[in-house]
Design an enzyme around this catalytic site. Sequence first.
Site, short mmCIF file in Angstrom:
data_model
loop_
_atom_site.label_atom_id
_atom_site.label_comp_id
_atom_site.label_asym_id
_atom_site.label_seq_id
_atom_site.Cartn_x
_atom_site.Cartn_y
_atom_site.Cartn_z
N ARG B 23 -51.39 -32.99 15.50
CA ARG B 23 -52.49 -32.88 16.45
C ARG B 23 -52.34 -34.05 17.41
NH1 ARG B 23 -57.65 -33.53 13.39
NH2 ARG B 23 -56.33 -35.14 12.51
N SER B 160 -36.02 -39.87 10.85
CA SER B 160 -37.28 -39.92 10.12
C SER B 160 -37.04 -39.99 8.61
CB SER B 160 -38.16 -38.72 10.48
OG SER B 160 -37.43 -37.53 10.27
N HIS B 165 -27.67 -38.48 6.47
CA HIS B 165 -27.63 -37.06 6.82
C HIS B 165 -27.21 -36.88 8.27
CE1 HIS B 165 -31.58 -38.21 8.41
NE2 HIS B 165 -31.58 -37.10 9.13
N CYS B 195 -6.11 -32.26 32.21
CA CYS B 195 -7.38 -32.54 31.52
C CYS B 195 -7.75 -34.00 31.75
CB CYS B 195 -7.23 -32.27 30.01
SG CYS B 195 -8.52 -33.06 29.03
#
Lengths: 334, 334
Positions: B23, B160, B165, B195
């Site tokens: 909220r 968080s 990970h 390239c």
Amino acid sequence: MSEIRRDPITGRWVIFAVERAQRPSDFALEEREPPVVNCAFCENNESQTPPEIHADRPARSAPNGPGWRMRVVPNKYPALRVEGELAKQGDGVYDRMAGVGAHEVFIEGAAHATSVTALPHDIYRSTIFSYRDRLRDLKKDRRLAYALIFKNVGVRAGASIAHNHSQLIATPVVPITVQQEMTGSKRFFDYRGRCIYCDILRQEKAEKSRMILETPDFAAIVPYAARFPFEIWVVPTRHMSHFEDASDSELESLTDGMLSVLNRLERALGAPPYNYVIHTSPFVDGHLDYYHWHIEIMPRVTMAAGFEWGTGFYINPVLPEEAAKFLCNARHGQ
Amino acid sequence: MSEIRRDPITGRWVIFAVERAQRPSDFALEEREPPVVNCAFCENNESQTPPEIHADRPARSAPNGPGWRMRVVPNKYPALRVEGELAKQGDGVYDRMAGVGAHEVFIEGAAHATSVTALPHDIYRSTIFSYRDRLRDLKKDRRLAYALIFKNVGVRAGASIAHNHSQLIATPVVPITVQQEMTGSKRFFDYRGRCIYCDILRQEKAEKSRMILETPDFAAIVPYAARFPFEIWVVPTRHMSHFEDASDSELESLTDGMLSVLNRLERALGAPPYNYVIHTSPFVDGHLDYYHWHIEIMPRVTMAAGFEWGTGFYINPVLPEEAAKFLCNARHGQ
């Protein structure tokens, strides 16, 4: 002198501000609140800044002494300097040039306040008018292509000094983000024959669901594709490509509008860190039918992470219509 | 379901991840270290994540139970979901579509470690190989245009959860930053017939001043126009447009190279927060002569502020040659 380098793939420019350099081992990873004692921007500490370029002070007060309401000074640790030649040169596959430009600071108020909403009205008004004056003055320097005016509030928004201030950085090339906005607006104009910002204003005024403030001269909206929660754009009603072409009465309105919107933001979120940035057209361009200056206010309540940096795609957890409703309700305090 | 909206001026996309929504009044401005107790990514807490898509675990161990080395699971609070139709639609001057895509998490190691350099070598190797597997699998879904693989380390880099990970977000449109890189590389190729990344490798290998690590398969350099202090790019020697085309032996080399570079970064800066992002070609494109996948590592030791957001111009206080020297000297510890 600092050096400007160009990324050969994206065309993005980076300023290597060696005069601001810390030694690599000095990188402090802690965020620290800036010190309040002996603040370089407070009255009586004028000797701690370079000599003023402009000041709003009584006619008889001496430059660089006390008694002022608002001062504009060169940044003491400038990213770019006015002196020197651009000296553009290749470096194999790369490009670079000398760090020529301007880096100025608008010091807003002689007393130590950390929010523009806490300032006497005439000080913020004086700041807004100085934005225009500085743009008009720097525009005369043919080496400069663009000037960005911005404000960082709070440590998390990148402010290293808490005392109310804004900054101006003028660059010898048009920044890539500005170029992208100009290109996008021009594409729309070429196709539809209308300014996209004027179209957005029309739609937002009809729909109302993202409107925060509407006055005869300005509208404040949460943009349809807001990158950040509670992001706000303040857009003039009259089509103008350059901020420096705003009239006195429009700047009076802008002062009122910005204070009202920032006040609402502070009530809603409890004095959040934020940045605002004036988006305006490059110096070299005359009046443009397709671009429309405006101010983007970006509260810093979420962190940009790997995904945002890697894609230019943003994740925003708050729908613009919800954010607008919340900001509108904050009008009466809470 | 979340919604994707397009900024009509710049073409930038924003995901409104309503399922992640707080909220408005919940916005916490304090940065908090993520909790360590009862970490959802630790062994024996497998029930706290959605069922695994893939796992590196002994043949006889049961899925979603203990005994694994590396797991890939859907994000519990996904920005985008695999189910559903895109439902592209106009909205006056605006465009939007449903939030279809994928959002996956690579959990690296069953034990609670917060740096990949603290992991057994085979766990990080397994992660790198899984990056390729997941890209190859998601590429079959014709609704998806792109997949970004990235790692956020540390609260200031947007993590968080502290447990090692990486993440993957697959999107139904090619992100704007990727498009800009593709366009820039193609422009160079059309003009020079080479390239640009291959050209950069050639110049960096000759000059050595920004080189951090050189192996037969990879080079790690501080880019000439680094946006951030100590930014590092890891670039494969062989020209490949898509990460998922890397060979097994190249991924072995990449594992060693990434661990060596990240180890050096941690020694030099004391475990800084950082993001890394795999830059690779869109799914729809076959082999491209003009684009060259690579990994960009961005330490978060400075804050992007109003100027950076407003211009796409960056200010970096450390010259790339100085950063490279510092990172090279960190080899022997300090």
